[in-house]
Each structure stands twice: as structure tokens, then as C-alpha cells.
Design an enzyme around this catalytic site. Structure first.
Site, PDB file in Angstrom:
ATOM      1  CG  ASP A  61      51.542  37.827  16.069  1.00 53.41           C
ATOM      2  OD1 ASP A  61      52.207  38.439  15.198  1.00 53.41           O
ATOM      3  OD2 ASP A  61      50.672  38.387  16.753  1.00 53.41           O
ATOM      4  CG  HIS A  62      55.342  38.300  11.264  1.00 51.03           C
ATOM      5  ND1 HIS A  62      54.057  38.299  10.765  1.00 51.03           N
ATOM      6  CD2 HIS A  62      55.832  39.536  11.004  1.00 51.03           C
ATOM      7  CE1 HIS A  62      53.788  39.468  10.235  1.00 51.03           C
ATOM      8  NE2 HIS A  62      54.835  40.250  10.362  1.00 51.03           N
ATOM      9  CG  ASP A 111      43.043  18.325  -3.260  1.00 49.22           C
ATOM     10  OD1 ASP A 111      42.923  18.975  -2.201  1.00 49.22           O
ATOM     11  OD2 ASP A 111      42.139  18.255  -4.124  1.00 49.22           O
ATOM     12  CG  HIS A 155      50.348  41.463  13.746  1.00 50.35           C
ATOM     13  ND1 HIS A 155      50.855  40.210  13.984  1.00 50.35           N
ATOM     14  CD2 HIS A 155      50.182  41.546  12.400  1.00 50.35           C
ATOM     15  CE1 HIS A 155      50.988  39.565  12.831  1.00 50.35           C
ATOM     16  NE2 HIS A 155      50.582  40.356  11.871  1.00 50.35           N
ATOM     17  CE  LYS A 159      57.690  42.738  12.515  1.00 49.32           C
ATOM     18  NZ  LYS A 159      58.693  42.613  11.451  1.00 49.32           N
TER      19      LYS A 159
END
Length: 491
Positions: A177-178, A85, A240, A182
Site C-alpha cells: 500500500d504505497h 501469457d 489507504h 509516504k
């Protein structure tokens, strides 16, 4: 010694049984393992399961992965599990003992990466508990990776940042931030700065407008309870969308080094014109999807009919905006952004629309001239399109649009999470957001939220399976423009 061995790491993953870990993180870690990265993983979550149970979850997450080899068993043996927890400080003592054991067993030099794939309210408590337990008093390096959102507004983001900075220095914090992982987002700088033909015309003298779209066909699904307290503005625009604006609009950095690149992005975010109550109605559109039919024929629920959504929810699932960047390069050029759920297609594209050819009687024979467009396809297919005018194969002076196109879809490249985790292992924070970027993004988003509340801006409805409310089209219509159709979409 390989680069991977130099970056020997214990990865402590909080939220190890969650959806993101199963869909994205475990396949990414497997690909990194295949590249000889030297690491072990301790998964942390509330469920009371064994190491073997956890390893079975990893194997299941890789079942649909097409590049599996016979080394899966060796890979999963590097995974361990600890039930915790995260709010209970005393439980971290056992986690430290396991971490010390794994460090010793695999020779990981006490290098530790703490990855928080958790709800945002747990970021500060977990970080402080890591310190209280001695987990951050290691002899190697330490890094903290945090998923979005970083706060709920500028005030909460400031408070979170101060709490985390009590334990980690700024260069040890990786706000992920994926989208920045990219391929084609990372390629924006190459397209611009390695091609003088583009950089020389990348300004308000030659560019009419910029359009950035990120559309989804999915609804809120299992994220409903989280999403209803967030909405598209915080979920997509604050991170994004503004990051793509910054990369598209930034000045050439003096050097292609991490801090120089981030400095230029910060200058863009600082130059984005703040939204006031006087111009909110003409610049920002918010919408919410209703029941409708998707292109595949499926009839889907409206947002307010979704499970765990308030009956009269006013949360926006769509945002369109007209932004201006008040600097010398971009003065007067509108940047249009739109993002939403339950739209016609899933696609992310950046469209650079160049100005029309001058109106001149000598050009009257050139019929049906279309604007030149440079389209950067971010997803699902990664690539680039350049749209030009050419003469039709006839005796007339009629023209026709032609497209020069490159597609990366047939090439094998790294996944966004694979790239970003590798960057973190290597200590490269170029494609992560620095605190001043986060603060400026929240400052802009807070100005929109404040204006929405003060003006009581209505929520426009749009049917599922459409590309958003009619008001989003009117946003461009009044400027004599229109949204360009998305050309690369998920099949």
C-alpha cells in the site's frame, strides 16, 4: 559488504510495460541502484519485444527524472525481458531458465522477489504457476509483492489468500500500500510517541474529531474499465483510508518491532464500529462526479461520459464516512474520512481537531477563539502544522489564529515506492499489510456494501471541480462541525 550486497536479488516484475512500472517502479529502482543495492530485473509482460527494446522503455521512463547521471547505461544493462501469457503454465519454464542465468551472471544467490503489478485476477494463477515451474524452489529467499486490491470482498480475499499460502508463507508476502511508504504517514508514530505533549492528549478527553481527506483532481482516465468495477470504496477506503485511520488511532506498541506495530493496527480495525442498514444513511455518503469546470478553467467530462464507462453506471467516485472506534481511548470521537476524484485540489491531510476551550465568563474577553488543530500534511507537500490562538497586537482582547509550520517539501527524501521496495529487500514488512489487517478491512467494507444494497442508498452527484456532494457537508453540519479547508495542495 554493504547492506545492498547482502540483499542481492533477482526482481521478477510482472506487468513490466504497464503504467505503474513506468511512472513509479523504474525511477524507484534507479534510486535504489544509486544507493548500491545489488539487483537485476526480469520484466515480464505479454508484448513480444527484445531485451534492448525493454531497456529503451526503462530509459524513456527516466527521461524526466531530474537526478539522472551518466550511469544510466550501466543501470539498464541489469534489465532483461521475457514475453509471457501469465495464464499459460508452460511458458514459465523459459522464465525459470532466464532467471537461473541472471542469478548466475550477477551472483544474486538465488534470492528472488516476485512483484505482481497485475490485475487482481492474475494473482493466484501467477503464484501457482511460479510453483509449478520450480521458480520458487530456489536456494535463497523468496518474496511475493502484491499491489492492491487484494480481492474484491472478504470471500474472494480469503480464497486468494489460501491460494497464495500454498506457495508463500505469510512472512514472505508483502501486500503493498504505497500510502504506507509516504514520509508523513510513517511519521505519524514519531509525532505521537516521541512527543509526550501530543500523546498525553491523544484521546477522547481532548480531541473533538479527526478528519482524513484524500482528494484527487484527475478523473478515471485509462483506469476506467477497472475503476467501473471497483469504485472509491474498494479503491481507496478499504486500504489507504483505513490504514491512515489505524495509524492515527493505534495504541503505543510494547516494542517498535514489526509484529507489535501491526498488532496495534489490527486492534484498531477490530474496534471500528460495523455499519448496519439502520445507520448507513447517516454515516456513509457516496457520490459520482458530473461534467464541470476545474479550477484551471478546463471543462471536463462527467463520469458517465468517460470512455469505457457504462452509460448508467452507479459506481461511486466519492465516499465520505463517519466512523467510530469503540475502545477506551476513542469512545465518542468521530473519525470523518472523505476521498474522491475530480475534486477541487489534489491533497491528503489528517486533521486532529482538539476540543474547544471551556465556556466560562472569565473568557468572555477572548473573542473569536478557534479550535486548536494539528494537521499532518501527507501529500503533495509533506509536513506538519499546529494552529493556535494568540492575542491580536491591539489594546482589545481579540484573538487571532497563528500557525506553527514545518514543511518537508524542500528536503530530498525517498519516494514511497523506493522506501517500500528497500524495506522488502531488507525483509522489513512493518509498512506492508498483514492478512488479518486485510480481512478486517474487507469485513468493514463488506458491511457498507451490504447496507447500500439493502437500503438502495442513492448516488449523490457532485460537479467536477467541487469538493464533493452537498450531503458530505451535511454529514458534519448535523454534528455542529465542518470540513477544514485543505491547506497544502498540488499547484
Amino acid at each position: 559488504m554493504s547492506e545492498g550486497n547482502k540483499q542481492a536479488t533477482t526482481l521478477i516484475l510482472f506487468g513490466a510495460t504497464g503504467d505503474l512500472a513506468k511512472r513509479k517502479l523504474y525511477p524507484a529502482l534507479y534510486r535504489l541502484y544509486k544507493k548500491q543495492n545489488h539487483f537485476a530485473v526480469i520484466g515480464v509482460a505479454r508484448r513480444d519485444i527484445s531485451h534492448d527494446d525493454f531497456r529503451a522503455i526503462i530509459q524513456e521512463s527516466l527521461e524526466n527524472y531530474t537526478h539522472r547521471d551518466d550511469d544510466i547505461q550501466d543501470f539498464v544493462q541489469k534489465f532483461f525481458y521475457y514475453a509471457l501469457d501469465v495464464k499459460e503454465t508452460e511458458g514459465y519454464t523459459g522464465l525459470k531458465s532466464l532467471c537461473d542465468h541472471v542469478d548466475s551472471e550477477f551472483g544474486l544467490k538465488e534470492n528472488r522477489m516476485f512483484y505482481l503489478s497485475l490485475a487482481p485476477e492474475f494473482f493466484a494463477p501467477v503464484t501457482l504457476n511460479l510453483q509449478a515451474s520450480g521458480l520458487t524452489d530456489n536456494s535463497g529467499w523468496k518474496k511475493l509483492v502484491i499491489e492492491k486490491p487484494f480481492g474484491r470482498d472478504l470471500k474472494s480475499a480469503n480464497e486468494l489468500n489460501e491460494a497464495i499460502h500454498n506457495v508463500f508463507k505469510e512472512d514472505e508476502i508483502y501486500r503493498i500500500d504505497h500510502y504506507l511508504g509516504k514520509e508523513m504517514v510513517q511519521n505519524i508514530q514519531v509525532i505521537r510517541f516521541a512527543n509526550p505533549i501530543f500523546e498525553s492528549i491523544w484521546n477522547n478527553r481532548y480531541i473533538s474529531n479527526v478528519q482524513i481527506t484524500s482528494s484527487e483532481t484527475l478523473g478515471v482516465g485509462e483506469r476506467a474499465s477497472y475503476y467501473d468495477h471497483t469504485g472509491a470504496l474498494m479503491d481507496m477506503v478499504q486500504n489507504h483510508m483505513l490504514q491512515m485511520v489505524a495509524l492515527t488511532a493505534m495504541e503505543p506498541p510494547s516494542r517498535f518491532e514489526t509484529e507489535d506495530i501491526r498488532d496495534e493496527k489490527v486492534k484498531v480495525l477490530r474496534s471500528v464500529r460495523q455499519i448496519t442498514t439502520d445507520d448507513i444513511a447517516g454515516h456513509i455518503i457516496k457520490g459520482q462526479y458530473t461534467r464541470g469546470t476545474m479550477p484551471n478553467g478546463n471543462v471536463v467530462k462527467g463520469y458517465r461520459e468517460e470512455d469505457n464507462i457504462k452509460e448508467k453506471s452507479m459506481t461511486e467516485t466519492f465516499v465520505a464516512a463517519k466512523l467510530f472506534i469503540d475502545n477506551f481511548r476513542w469512545a465518542g470521537v468521530p473519525f470523518y474520512i472523505r476521498t474522491g476524484k475530480r475534486m477541487t485540489v489534489k491533497s491528503t491531510e489528517i486533521v486532529i481537531q482538539f476540543k474547544d476551550a471551556p465556556q466560562n465568563p472569565y473568557f468572555n474577553n477572548f473573542n473569536d477563539i478557534q479550535p486548536n488543530l494539528l494537521v499532518i500534511h501527507v501529500q503533495p507537500d509533506e509536513g506538519l502544522s499546529l494552529k493556535l490562538n494568540a492575542k491580536k497586537f491591539s489594546s482589545s482582547g481579540d484573538t487571532m489564529p497563528i500557525t506553527m509550520e514545518f514543511s518537508n517539501s524542500d528536503l530530498t527524501g525517498a519516494d514511497a515506492y523506493e522506501r517500500l521496495i528497500q524495506d522488502c529487500l531488507n525483509g522489513d514488512s512493518t509498512n506492508f499489510t498483514r492478512w488479518d489487517e486485510v480481512a478486517l478491512s474487507w469485513e468493514f467494507v463488506d458491511s457498507i456494501t451490504k447496507a447500500w444494497n439493502e437500503k438502495n442508498i442513492p448516488l449523490d452527484r457532485y460537479e467536477s471541480g467541487s469538493m464533493g456532494p452537498a450531503s458530505a457537508y451535511e454529514l458534519l453540519d448535523k454534528d455542529g462541525l465542518h470540513w477544514w479547508p485543505l491547506t497544502k495542495v498540488e499547484k
